[in-house]
Design a protein around this motif. Sequence first.
Motif, PDB file in Angstrom:
ATOM      1  N   LEU A  61       0.812  -1.215   0.000  1.00  0.00           N
ATOM      2  CA  LEU A  61       0.000   0.000   0.000  1.00  0.00           C
ATOM      3  C   LEU A  61       0.847   1.267   0.000  1.00  0.00           C
ATOM      4  O   LEU A  61       0.315   2.364   0.078  1.00  0.00           O
ATOM      5  CB  LEU A  61      -0.955  -0.005   1.200  1.00  0.00           C
ATOM      6  N   ASP A  62       2.171   1.120  -0.097  1.00  0.00           N
ATOM      7  CA  ASP A  62       3.069   2.268  -0.175  1.00  0.00           C
ATOM      8  C   ASP A  62       3.537   2.415  -1.624  1.00  0.00           C
ATOM      9  O   ASP A  62       4.278   1.570  -2.125  1.00  0.00           O
ATOM     10  CB  ASP A  62       4.262   2.069   0.745  1.00  0.00           C
ATOM     11  N   PRO A  63       3.094   3.470  -2.314  1.00  0.00           N
ATOM     12  CA  PRO A  63       3.428   3.591  -3.739  1.00  0.00           C
ATOM     13  C   PRO A  63       4.886   3.941  -4.039  1.00  0.00           C
ATOM     14  O   PRO A  63       5.292   3.899  -5.198  1.00  0.00           O
ATOM     15  CB  PRO A  63       2.488   4.703  -4.215  1.00  0.00           C
ATOM     16  N   GLU A  64       5.672   4.245  -3.019  1.00  0.00           N
ATOM     17  CA  GLU A  64       7.069   4.614  -3.285  1.00  0.00           C
ATOM     18  C   GLU A  64       7.807   3.507  -4.031  1.00  0.00           C
ATOM     19  O   GLU A  64       8.584   3.778  -4.949  1.00  0.00           O
ATOM     20  CB  GLU A  64       7.794   4.958  -1.985  1.00  0.00           C
ATOM     21  N   SER A  65       7.550   2.247  -3.664  1.00  0.00           N
ATOM     22  CA  SER A  65       8.234   1.138  -4.334  1.00  0.00           C
ATOM     23  C   SER A  65       7.794   1.005  -5.794  1.00  0.00           C
ATOM     24  O   SER A  65       8.587   0.624  -6.652  1.00  0.00           O
ATOM     25  CB  SER A  65       8.004  -0.179  -3.588  1.00  0.00           C
ATOM     26  N   ILE A  66       6.544   1.346  -6.089  1.00  0.00           N
ATOM     27  CA  ILE A  66       6.076   1.318  -7.482  1.00  0.00           C
ATOM     28  C   ILE A  66       6.864   2.334  -8.300  1.00  0.00           C
ATOM     29  O   ILE A  66       7.354   2.025  -9.402  1.00  0.00           O
ATOM     30  CB  ILE A  66       4.563   1.613  -7.562  1.00  0.00           C
ATOM     31  N   PHE A  67       6.997   3.551  -7.778  1.00  0.00           N
ATOM     32  CA  PHE A  67       7.753   4.581  -8.487  1.00  0.00           C
ATOM     33  C   PHE A  67       9.225   4.179  -8.628  1.00  0.00           C
ATOM     34  O   PHE A  67       9.821   4.344  -9.699  1.00  0.00           O
ATOM     35  CB  PHE A  67       7.625   5.930  -7.780  1.00  0.00           C
ATOM     36  N   ARG A 115      10.220   9.083  -3.571  1.00  0.00           N
ATOM     37  CA  ARG A 115       9.580   9.543  -2.333  1.00  0.00           C
ATOM     38  C   ARG A 115       8.759  10.808  -2.573  1.00  0.00           C
ATOM     39  O   ARG A 115       7.665  10.968  -2.040  1.00  0.00           O
ATOM     40  CB  ARG A 115      10.607   9.802  -1.236  1.00  0.00           C
ATOM     41  N   VAL A 116       9.271  11.699  -3.403  1.00  0.00           N
ATOM     42  CA  VAL A 116       8.546  12.927  -3.729  1.00  0.00           C
ATOM     43  C   VAL A 116       7.272  12.569  -4.501  1.00  0.00           C
ATOM     44  O   VAL A 116       6.185  13.080  -4.209  1.00  0.00           O
ATOM     45  CB  VAL A 116       9.431  13.903  -4.534  1.00  0.00           C
ATOM     46  N   LEU A 117       7.392  11.668  -5.474  1.00  0.00           N
ATOM     47  CA  LEU A 117       6.220  11.232  -6.242  1.00  0.00           C
ATOM     48  C   LEU A 117       5.177  10.602  -5.321  1.00  0.00           C
ATOM     49  O   LEU A 117       3.983  10.875  -5.447  1.00  0.00           O
ATOM     50  CB  LEU A 117       6.637  10.239  -7.329  1.00  0.00           C
ATOM     51  N   LYS A 118       5.644   9.775  -4.390  1.00  0.00           N
ATOM     52  CA  LYS A 118       4.725   9.155  -3.427  1.00  0.00           C
ATOM     53  C   LYS A 118       3.994  10.216  -2.622  1.00  0.00           C
ATOM     54  O   LYS A 118       2.774  10.151  -2.453  1.00  0.00           O
ATOM     55  CB  LYS A 118       5.480   8.230  -2.475  1.00  0.00           C
ATOM     56  N   ASN A 119       4.732  11.195  -2.127  1.00  0.00           N
ATOM     57  CA  ASN A 119       4.112  12.234  -1.305  1.00  0.00           C
ATOM     58  C   ASN A 119       3.094  13.046  -2.093  1.00  0.00           C
ATOM     59  O   ASN A 119       2.022  13.390  -1.580  1.00  0.00           O
ATOM     60  CB  ASN A 119       5.181  13.142  -0.696  1.00  0.00           C
ATOM     61  N   ILE A 120       3.402  13.342  -3.345  1.00  0.00           N
ATOM     62  CA  ILE A 120       2.462  14.092  -4.180  1.00  0.00           C
ATOM     63  C   ILE A 120       1.219  13.248  -4.454  1.00  0.00           C
ATOM     64  O   ILE A 120       0.093  13.746  -4.368  1.00  0.00           O
ATOM     65  CB  ILE A 120       3.139  14.544  -5.491  1.00  0.00           C
ATOM     66  N   LEU A 121       1.420  11.976  -4.751  1.00  0.00           N
ATOM     67  CA  LEU A 121       0.272  11.093  -5.010  1.00  0.00           C
ATOM     68  C   LEU A 121      -0.601  10.944  -3.772  1.00  0.00           C
ATOM     69  O   LEU A 121      -1.833  11.042  -3.843  1.00  0.00           O
ATOM     70  CB  LEU A 121       0.752   9.717  -5.493  1.00  0.00           C
ATOM     71  N   ARG A 122       0.023  10.727  -2.624  1.00  0.00           N
ATOM     72  CA  ARG A 122      -0.772  10.574  -1.383  1.00  0.00           C
ATOM     73  C   ARG A 122      -1.533  11.871  -1.086  1.00  0.00           C
ATOM     74  O   ARG A 122      -2.683  11.834  -0.655  1.00  0.00           O
ATOM     75  CB  ARG A 122       0.129  10.205  -0.199  1.00  0.00           C
ATOM     76  N   ALA A 123      -0.918  13.027  -1.332  1.00  0.00           N
ATOM     77  CA  ALA A 123      -1.613  14.288  -1.109  1.00  0.00           C
ATOM     78  C   ALA A 123      -2.802  14.426  -2.055  1.00  0.00           C
ATOM     79  O   ALA A 123      -3.872  14.899  -1.654  1.00  0.00           O
ATOM     80  CB  ALA A 123      -0.641  15.460  -1.280  1.00  0.00           C
ATOM     81  N   ALA A 124      -2.636  13.999  -3.300  1.00  0.00           N
ATOM     82  CA  ALA A 124      -3.743  14.062  -4.266  1.00  0.00           C
ATOM     83  C   ALA A 124      -4.879  13.144  -3.829  1.00  0.00           C
ATOM     84  O   ALA A 124      -6.059  13.523  -3.903  1.00  0.00           O
ATOM     85  CB  ALA A 124      -3.252  13.675  -5.658  1.00  0.00           C
TER      86      ALA A 124
END
Length: 194
Positions: free
Chosen positions: A128-134, A150-159
């Motif tokens: 459930l943590d998208p960082e590994s996908i990125f 990690r930045v991509l994950k944070n932006i996605l989670r914020a969206a």
Amino acid sequence: MECAIALIAESGYPQSSIAKIAERAGIAKSVVLYHFRGKDELVAAIVETVFAKSAAVMIPQIVAASTATERLRAYIASNGEFLDAHRPDAIALYAISSTYRDAEGRRFDEAVQASVDTDGVPPELALLDPESIFADGVRDGEFTTDTEPRVLKNILRAALDGVVGELARDDSFDVLTHTAAISDLFLTATGASR
């Protein structure tokens, strides 16, 4: 649990006392305290319940995907499906995550991190943590972005948290259209093939 989730979704975490939860459930406060030693323990049970529900929706779809691009699509789409089907759960978790402080004064994210540091992350929840996908997409050349995973994950989670914020304001909000747009934006931003 259902009454606690519903009350927190409607009134917010700070306004949802053990007494108000018991009143909503039609039971004595002592009954709630028999099952949960306090509000922190109740919050932990709510978080575990909501994560289990989200994992049941999301993990099978993520695991079925064979590429990082497919996993990213599955992650976002299944997240949207969970949010759409479990609106009060999502709103309650959002309310908790944005206003919770434990007995030691730690924010929700700090309390979760302390738990992870102590107990680790269950392997199924790691999906459930998208960082590994990125990270996988960048490593394998599927994603052609210089932005850190990690930045991509944070932006996605914020969206995705923004979706929940909209749900809290408008119970007719079209979650699936919104998350489809998020998916399109992230696939474009990462340079993923469509």
